[in-house]
Design a protein around this motif. Structure first.
Motif, short mmCIF file in Angstrom:
data_model
loop_
_atom_site.label_atom_id
_atom_site.label_comp_id
_atom_site.label_asym_id
_atom_site.label_seq_id
_atom_site.Cartn_x
_atom_site.Cartn_y
_atom_site.Cartn_z
N PRO A 156 -0.27 -4.88 -6.54
CA PRO A 156 -1.74 -4.74 -6.95
C PRO A 156 -2.57 -5.19 -5.72
O PRO A 156 -3.67 -4.37 -5.56
N PRO A 157 -2.45 -6.07 -4.88
CA PRO A 157 -3.36 -6.15 -3.68
C PRO A 157 -3.51 -5.07 -2.76
O PRO A 157 -4.53 -4.67 -2.44
N ARG A 158 -2.32 -4.58 -2.65
CA ARG A 158 -2.54 -3.33 -1.67
C ARG A 158 -3.00 -2.28 -2.45
O ARG A 158 -3.62 -1.34 -1.76
N ALA A 159 -3.07 -2.06 -3.72
CA ALA A 159 -3.45 -0.84 -4.48
C ALA A 159 -5.00 -1.17 -4.10
O ALA A 159 -5.60 0.03 -3.94
N ALA A 160 -5.37 -2.30 -4.46
CA ALA A 160 -7.12 -2.67 -4.25
C ALA A 160 -7.41 -2.19 -2.75
O ALA A 160 -8.63 -1.53 -2.42
N ALA A 161 -6.83 -2.77 -2.01
CA ALA A 161 -6.92 -2.70 -0.44
C ALA A 161 -6.83 -1.10 -0.22
O ALA A 161 -7.86 -0.54 0.75
N LEU A 162 -6.06 -0.31 -0.49
CA LEU A 162 -6.05 1.31 -0.54
C LEU A 162 -7.36 1.76 -0.88
O LEU A 162 -7.92 2.66 -0.13
N ALA A 163 -7.78 1.39 -2.22
CA ALA A 163 -8.67 2.27 -2.91
C ALA A 163 -9.95 1.63 -2.08
O ALA A 163 -10.96 2.82 -1.86
N ASN A 164 -10.37 0.56 -1.54
CA ASN A 164 -11.45 0.31 -0.77
C ASN A 164 -11.16 0.67 0.55
O ASN A 164 -12.27 1.12 1.32
N GLY A 165 -10.09 0.86 1.14
CA GLY A 165 -9.83 1.33 2.53
C GLY A 165 -10.51 2.97 2.59
O GLY A 165 -10.69 3.41 3.61
N TYR A 166 -10.10 3.63 1.32
CA TYR A 166 -10.70 5.20 1.38
C TYR A 166 -12.13 5.19 1.74
O TYR A 166 -12.66 5.98 2.35
N VAL A 167 -13.02 4.04 0.97
CA VAL A 167 -14.20 4.20 0.97
C VAL A 167 -14.83 3.81 2.36
O VAL A 167 -15.79 4.47 3.01
N GLU A 168 -13.97 2.47 3.26
CA GLU A 168 -14.53 2.40 4.35
C GLU A 168 -14.01 3.58 5.54
O GLU A 168 -14.94 3.76 6.35
N GLU A 169 -13.09 4.12 5.33
CA GLU A 169 -12.61 5.24 6.26
C GLU A 169 -13.59 6.32 6.14
O GLU A 169 -13.96 7.23 6.92
#
Length: 384
Positions: A156-169
């Protein structure tokens, strides 16, 4: 009724309907049709506990909104020529940002940041990209303009981090690219402004090294030099504006043709001034003074246009996150109840087909000529 549960049709009333015969067969096998699907459903439910749960994190953001009149404000310094850019501004489609989210550049950055080669147990980066793309869904809203990114992961934490990572990248990528018309103008005038600054510095150094005297001032009055410099700077600025128009319009468009004609008129005026330029011992100083004034006016114009482009770019805004992804509390897969129900239904259909098929097979074998056809079919299947 036969011992094996089939319906013996010998001696039956010929008027008995086929539907009644089918009901009799189903009633005779009701235990199988009831217990079989339930057993299959329980087995499917138990199998779901052996599957590693998948969690889905979701984020949504609003891409920059391009201003329709950005180009017009940037051309305000040209007076009448500013109206030529009216139809050149185009809104950046949301699909462009969806494509950027799904780009290889963004995927590679996420693979490096979250070490997805180890997470996905892959040796090649392209295989990790495929798995990341399979676990990611990007949807663009047609009415609200929102872009939604959903990422599946076992953590779950990595799923959220990846979703937010798309926006940051995506934000980092768009900062390096000129996607909107205002960003393109800002980058164009930023380059022109830097070159004008360097030219002004160089012209000032050359002018200071040439000396100063009264004869030079009499040979080239300040007002005349400023007219020459302003005209030449306007030509250079118009050339840059024409470059902006051509990046959005074709050479055959009326706007480009009118701007080209205006540039020709300005060049003609400059040629006449240069033809009647003063000659004499102070000509060298005059030419250097003209060059200095030209660079000074050019720098002022590009500085003003660069600031206008920056204002338009700031009005367009940046990526605005509407819902930041949070670690999901419930798994999204497997859906145990749904799978168990689907398994039960599929088992019932399969057993129902088996019971009815067996019944009709036996009935066909008892028909005149049916036994011979069954034997031929068994021979063809190699079961004789």
């Amino acid at each position: 009724m036969a011992e094996n549960g089939s319906i013996d049709t010998v001696g039956e009333d010929p008027a008995e309907s086929e539907a009644m015969a089918t009901l009799i067969v189903l009633a005779d096998r009701w235990r199988l049709l009831l217990a079989g699907p339930l057993a299959i459903g329980v087995a499917v439910l138990g199998a779901t506990y052996l599957v590693t749960p998948t969690y889905t994190a979701r984020t949504s953001f609003l891409p920059p909104q391009q201003q329709q009149n950005a180009a017009t404000s940037a051309l305000a310094s040209l007076g009448g020529l500013s109206s030529l850019i009216g139809g050149a501004a185009q809104r950046t489609p949301v699909d462009q940002y969806v494509a950027l989210v799904q780009s290889t550049t963004v995927a590679d950055r996420l693979i490096e940041t979250f070490e997805l080669l180890k997470v996905y147990d892959e040796e090649l980066r392209q295989d990790a990209r495929k798995k990341l793309a399979k676990n990611t869904r990007v949807v663009a809203g047609k009415k609200d303009g929102l872009i939604v990114v959903e990422v599946d992961d076992e953590s779950p934490p990595r799923a959220a981090a990846l979703a937010n990572g798309y926006v940051e990248e995506l934000r980092s990528l768009t900062n390096r690219l000129a996607l909107t018309e205002a960003q393109q103008r800002r980058m164009l005038f930023e380059g022109h402004l830097q070159r004008a600054r360097d030219g002004l510095t160089k012209a000032q150094q050359i002018l200071q090294g040439s000396g100063f005297n009264q004869d030079s001032l009499k040979a080239e009055p300040k007002a005349a030099a400023e007219v020459y410099a302003r005209l030449k700077a306007e030509i250079t600025s118009t050339e840059a504006r024409l470059q902006t128009l051509r990046s959005n319009l074709t050479d055959s468009s009326p706007e480009v043709q009118q701007s080209t004609a205006a540039l020709g008129v300005l060049r003609g005026q400059l040629a006449r001034i240069e033809t009647t330029a003063n000659q004499g011992s102070s000509a060298d100083y005059v030419s250097k003074y003209r060059e200095f004034k030209y660079q000074e006016v050019l720098f002022e114009q590009f500085a003003r246009q660069y600031e206008l482009a920056r204002v338009d770019e700031s009005r367009e805004g940046s990526l605005q996150v509407v819902d930041k992804a949070q670690p999901p509390e419930k798994k999204s897969w497997p859906k145990r109840g749904l799978l168990a129900l689907a398994g039960t239904l599929a088992g019932f259909i399969a057993l129902l087909a088996y019971v009815l098929g067996s019944h009709h097979w036996r009935q066909s074998a008892r028909q005149p000529g049916g036994a011979r056809q069954v034997e031929r079919l068994r021979a063809a299947l190699g079961r004789r």
